[in-house]
Write an enzyme that holds these catalytic residues in place. Sequence first.
Site, PDB file in Angstrom:
ATOM      1  N   LYS A 280      31.982   3.625  12.607  1.00 41.68           N
ATOM      2  CA  LYS A 280      33.156   3.089  13.313  1.00 41.68           C
ATOM      3  C   LYS A 280      34.375   3.991  13.183  1.00 41.68           C
ATOM      4  CE  LYS A 280      33.252   0.871   9.062  1.00 41.68           C
ATOM      5  NZ  LYS A 280      32.097   0.540   8.215  1.00 41.68           N
TER       6      LYS A 280
ATOM      7  N   LYS B 194      37.246  -1.120  13.840  1.00 43.76           N
ATOM      8  CA  LYS B 194      36.373  -1.908  14.709  1.00 43.76           C
ATOM      9  C   LYS B 194      37.155  -2.541  15.857  1.00 43.76           C
ATOM     10  CE  LYS B 194      33.458  -2.861  10.701  1.00 43.76           C
ATOM     11  NZ  LYS B 194      33.087  -3.865   9.671  1.00 43.76           N
TER      12      LYS B 194
ATOM     13  N   VAL C  56      30.264  -1.817  15.009  1.00 41.53           N
ATOM     14  CA  VAL C  56      31.099  -3.023  14.923  1.00 41.53           C
ATOM     15  C   VAL C  56      30.211  -4.231  14.644  1.00 41.53           C
ATOM     16  CG1 VAL C  56      32.727  -4.519  16.112  1.00 41.53           C
ATOM     17  CG2 VAL C  56      32.772  -2.058  16.539  1.00 41.53           C
TER      18      VAL C  56
END
Length: 437
Positions: A105, A205, A132
């Site tokens: 991420k 995220k 995520v």
Amino acid sequence: MSAQTVKVGICGLGTVGSGTFNVLSRNSAEIAARARCAVEVVHVGARRDNPACELGNTRVSRDIFAVANDPEVQVLVELIGGTTVARELVETALRNGKHVVTANKALIAEFGNELFALAEEYGVTIRYEAAVAGGIPIIKALREGLAGNRIEWLAGIINGTGNFILSEMRDKGRDFADVLAEAQALGYAEADPTFDVEGIDAAHKLVILASLAFGMPLQFSSVFTEGITKLTTQDMEYAEQLGYRIKHLGIAKQTGGGVELRVHPTLIPEKRLIANVNGVKNAVLVEGDAVGPTMYYGAGAGAEPTASAVVADIVDLARALSGGQDCRVPSLGFDSHNLRDVRIVPMSEVVTPWYLRMVAEDKPGVLSRIATIFSDQGISIEALIQKAPAEGETLVPLIVLTNKAAQGSMDQAVAAIQALDSISSEVVRIRVESLDG
């Protein structure tokens, strides 16, 4: 030309890397049926072996760049983490005409714009479902399942470590430091837990989700982040008395003034489904104009839950390669040449209700002065809890729940309240969200 076998290289053989190898091996028949071709791991790049998986005759290199430069590899899976070597590895793979799958991420949030452009230049794609919320297919939901919607807002519990800490504090009355130590012992938190408890991991995220939802470039530096280190069991108890629970949320919202990007502790009504997501689980709530609210819940981390998302991306690419077609959906779900240039709403303009906790002298006139300060800023009080002082004490906790107010107005109100001689502590404040669409 269609592929009979799609050949994969995995870089990184840690928790997720070994889980990915095991899922690909164990479920090879199902995967081949769904991908319309066999999927074979032909090369693994790792500094050391992992006893959690048996590599058999698979080629292993201690230099991960050997995988990126291997002409046999069609899909490179980056699972080494970090943003320095990982970025160089992914760039090398893209320039060599390889598709990339990653669970990284930070790499996508901070360098995704450049990497997606490079992928387009070389006619390949990047997939990042596992970046995520672990095994929850939220990326595919936004890119594909909700493609017909205008996304109004999304809110997510997207860091399992923080959610575990808050759940334990609320359910067992434990303090933050005690639960953090247990989270570290259980492997939920790193030795340096900063990314988790200060909201940086969630911010990585959130910016990915916002880009997918709103068709905007990745803007990690624009995300407001506030951690959970200052929360107390008192706040948990008072929130419950008011009918709320405290969760650490990532929130992205379209407004008339632009897009809000924020990560912070939030009071949400206790009856909301997302308020009842506990432990290390993740959940993302998305409001679309056509579908209304939808929620996605599941394991946000772990070897095989995350591997599930990695393998889903591999299958996606294998389908396209086996059919001799381009991959179905652009990396961000939008044409990267037509991403929206949106204004990020400054936090001073963000409007929410507020929870405030302070310690005040138990004497006449204190509440009146506080109410006047709020009134001067156009803020109305919705609920109030004032506890009786303990025997021999002259100070009492005072909890206030306000109606909606811009942060700029609340900043001025809090500064004025803290300047009162009758207030003996810092004013704790937490935003409130209804999350009811």
